[in-house]
Design a protein around this motif. Structure first.
Motif, PDB file in Angstrom:
ATOM      1  N   PRO A  46       0.827  -1.209   0.000  1.00 31.75           N
ATOM      2  CA  PRO A  46       0.000   0.000   0.000  1.00 31.75           C
ATOM      3  C   PRO A  46       0.865   1.266   0.000  1.00 31.75           C
ATOM      4  O   PRO A  46       1.894   1.324   0.683  1.00 31.75           O
ATOM      5  CB  PRO A  46      -0.798  -0.122   1.305  1.00 31.75           C
ATOM      6  CG  PRO A  46      -0.871  -1.589   1.555  1.00 31.75           C
ATOM      7  CD  PRO A  46       0.462  -2.121   1.095  1.00 31.75           C
ATOM      8  N   GLY A  47       0.457   2.231  -0.806  1.00 30.42           N
ATOM      9  CA  GLY A  47       1.193   3.491  -0.923  1.00 30.42           C
ATOM     10  C   GLY A  47       0.813   4.204  -2.195  1.00 30.42           C
ATOM     11  O   GLY A  47      -0.191   3.870  -2.829  1.00 30.42           O
ATOM     12  N   ASP A  48       1.618   5.179  -2.587  1.00 25.81           N
ATOM     13  CA  ASP A  48       1.330   5.981  -3.780  1.00 25.81           C
ATOM     14  C   ASP A  48       2.193   5.568  -4.958  1.00 25.81           C
ATOM     15  O   ASP A  48       3.407   5.421  -4.822  1.00 25.81           O
ATOM     16  CB  ASP A  48       1.564   7.466  -3.509  1.00 25.81           C
ATOM     17  CG  ASP A  48       0.479   8.087  -2.663  1.00 25.81           C
ATOM     18  OD1 ASP A  48      -0.517   7.391  -2.365  1.00 25.81           O
ATOM     19  OD2 ASP A  48       0.622   9.252  -2.286  1.00 25.81           O
ATOM     20  N   VAL A  49       1.536   5.394  -6.109  1.00 25.93           N
ATOM     21  CA  VAL A  49       2.224   5.217  -7.377  1.00 25.93           C
ATOM     22  C   VAL A  49       2.261   6.592  -8.025  1.00 25.93           C
ATOM     23  O   VAL A  49       1.237   7.276  -8.106  1.00 25.93           O
ATOM     24  CB  VAL A  49       1.477   4.216  -8.291  1.00 25.93           C
ATOM     25  CG1 VAL A  49       2.053   4.249  -9.702  1.00 25.93           C
ATOM     26  CG2 VAL A  49       1.535   2.816  -7.708  1.00 25.93           C
ATOM     27  N   ARG A  50       3.447   7.024  -8.460  1.00 26.94           N
ATOM     28  CA  ARG A  50       3.598   8.328  -9.107  1.00 26.94           C
ATOM     29  C   ARG A  50       4.100   8.142 -10.537  1.00 26.94           C
ATOM     30  O   ARG A  50       5.021   7.369 -10.773  1.00 26.94           O
ATOM     31  CB  ARG A  50       4.576   9.196  -8.329  1.00 26.94           C
ATOM     32  CG  ARG A  50       4.021   9.590  -6.974  1.00 26.94           C
ATOM     33  CD  ARG A  50       5.054  10.287  -6.143  1.00 26.94           C
ATOM     34  NE  ARG A  50       5.970   9.252  -5.653  1.00 26.94           N
ATOM     35  CZ  ARG A  50       7.078   9.501  -4.993  1.00 26.94           C
ATOM     36  NH1 ARG A  50       7.464  10.723  -4.764  1.00 26.94           N
ATOM     37  NH2 ARG A  50       7.831   8.513  -4.566  1.00 26.94           N
ATOM     38  N   VAL A  51       3.487   8.849 -11.452  1.00 33.09           N
ATOM     39  CA  VAL A  51       3.854   8.801 -12.866  1.00 33.09           C
ATOM     40  C   VAL A  51       4.200  10.217 -13.291  1.00 33.09           C
ATOM     41  O   VAL A  51       3.383  11.126 -13.148  1.00 33.09           O
ATOM     42  CB  VAL A  51       2.701   8.247 -13.733  1.00 33.09           C
ATOM     43  CG1 VAL A  51       3.051   8.328 -15.209  1.00 33.09           C
ATOM     44  CG2 VAL A  51       2.357   6.819 -13.321  1.00 33.09           C
ATOM     45  N   LEU A  52       5.414  10.400 -13.799  1.00 35.72           N
ATOM     46  CA  LEU A  52       5.841  11.715 -14.276  1.00 35.72           C
ATOM     47  C   LEU A  52       5.772  11.714 -15.793  1.00 35.72           C
ATOM     48  O   LEU A  52       6.548  11.029 -16.464  1.00 35.72           O
ATOM     49  CB  LEU A  52       7.249  12.023 -13.780  1.00 35.72           C
ATOM     50  CG  LEU A  52       7.310  12.251 -12.270  1.00 35.72           C
ATOM     51  CD1 LEU A  52       7.577  10.942 -11.555  1.00 35.72           C
ATOM     52  CD2 LEU A  52       8.338  13.268 -11.922  1.00 35.72           C
ATOM     53  N   GLU A  53       4.813  12.459 -16.314  1.00 31.82           N
ATOM     54  CA  GLU A  53       4.603  12.514 -17.755  1.00 31.82           C
ATOM     55  C   GLU A  53       5.684  13.354 -18.433  1.00 31.82           C
ATOM     56  O   GLU A  53       6.230  14.273 -17.831  1.00 31.82           O
ATOM     57  CB  GLU A  53       3.239  13.138 -18.069  1.00 31.82           C
ATOM     58  CG  GLU A  53       2.066  12.313 -17.609  1.00 31.82           C
ATOM     59  CD  GLU A  53       0.766  12.993 -17.946  1.00 31.82           C
ATOM     60  OE1 GLU A  53       0.070  12.490 -18.842  1.00 31.82           O
ATOM     61  OE2 GLU A  53       0.459  14.025 -17.322  1.00 31.82           O
ATOM     62  N   PRO A  54       5.980  13.052 -19.717  1.00 34.20           N
ATOM     63  CA  PRO A  54       6.947  13.867 -20.455  1.00 34.20           C
ATOM     64  C   PRO A  54       6.503  15.337 -20.511  1.00 34.20           C
ATOM     65  O   PRO A  54       5.325  15.622 -20.656  1.00 34.20           O
ATOM     66  CB  PRO A  54       6.943  13.254 -21.856  1.00 34.20           C
ATOM     67  CG  PRO A  54       6.483  11.849 -21.642  1.00 34.20           C
ATOM     68  CD  PRO A  54       5.496  11.923 -20.502  1.00 34.20           C
ATOM     69  N   GLN A  55       7.442  16.245 -20.373  1.00 34.52           N
ATOM     70  CA  GLN A  55       7.215  17.694 -20.411  1.00 34.52           C
ATOM     71  C   GLN A  55       6.181  18.188 -19.411  1.00 34.52           C
ATOM     72  O   GLN A  55       5.510  19.193 -19.643  1.00 34.52           O
ATOM     73  CB  GLN A  55       6.821  18.150 -21.819  1.00 34.52           C
ATOM     74  CG  GLN A  55       7.989  18.271 -22.751  1.00 34.52           C
ATOM     75  CD  GLN A  55       7.990  17.166 -23.779  1.00 34.52           C
ATOM     76  OE1 GLN A  55       6.955  16.772 -24.278  1.00 34.52           O
ATOM     77  NE2 GLN A  55       9.162  16.667 -24.119  1.00 34.52           N
ATOM     78  N   SER A  56       6.056  17.521 -18.292  1.00 35.20           N
ATOM     79  CA  SER A  56       5.135  17.968 -17.250  1.00 35.20           C
ATOM     80  C   SER A  56       5.924  18.276 -15.993  1.00 35.20           C
ATOM     81  O   SER A  56       6.903  17.611 -15.694  1.00 35.20           O
ATOM     82  CB  SER A  56       4.090  16.891 -16.953  1.00 35.20           C
ATOM     83  OG  SER A  56       3.272  17.312 -15.883  1.00 35.20           O
ATOM     84  N   LYS A  57       5.496  19.289 -15.268  1.00 29.11           N
ATOM     85  CA  LYS A  57       6.162  19.648 -14.024  1.00 29.11           C
ATOM     86  C   LYS A  57       5.545  18.929 -12.828  1.00 29.11           C
ATOM     87  O   LYS A  57       6.088  18.961 -11.737  1.00 29.11           O
ATOM     88  CB  LYS A  57       6.103  21.155 -13.810  1.00 29.11           C
ATOM     89  CG  LYS A  57       6.906  21.911 -14.833  1.00 29.11           C
ATOM     90  CD  LYS A  57       6.864  23.382 -14.589  1.00 29.11           C
ATOM     91  CE  LYS A  57       7.660  24.079 -15.672  1.00 29.11           C
ATOM     92  NZ  LYS A  57       7.528  25.497 -15.649  1.00 29.11           N
TER      93      LYS A  57
END
Length: 91
Positions: A46-57
């Protein structure tokens, strides 16, 4: 070069698209995944999945209750029991 990410739960696809980085709460601790990562299969705690999209801050976030993820040839597949959207966070 970007990762291709699919996040699915029992209802179907939660999110799908390209990403520069994925951070997931793996069984042995938080794991960061970039393009070119070696193949891996891991349980999710259990926890957070983080996705960093291209060209996104900002990163996209989902709180997950468990599941597993796999990485192979820049394809990341995250299968979760339940995913609840969380607030976006700055890179």
């Amino acid at each position: 070069m970007a990762l291709e990410v699919d996040i699915v739960d029992t209802e179907g696809t939660v999110w799908s698209g390209p990403a520069d980085r994925v951070i997931a709460p793996a069984g042995g601790g938080e794991m960061g995944i970039l393009a070119g990562h070696v193949p891996v299969l891991s349980v999710l705690k259990p926890g957070d999945v983080r996705v960093l999209e291209p060209q996104s801050k900002d990163s996209l976030r989902w709180h997950v209750t468990g599941g597993f993820f796999s990485v192979d040839s820049d394809q990341v597949t995250i299968v979760v029991d339940e995913a609840t959207p969380a607030l976006a966070a700055a890179r």
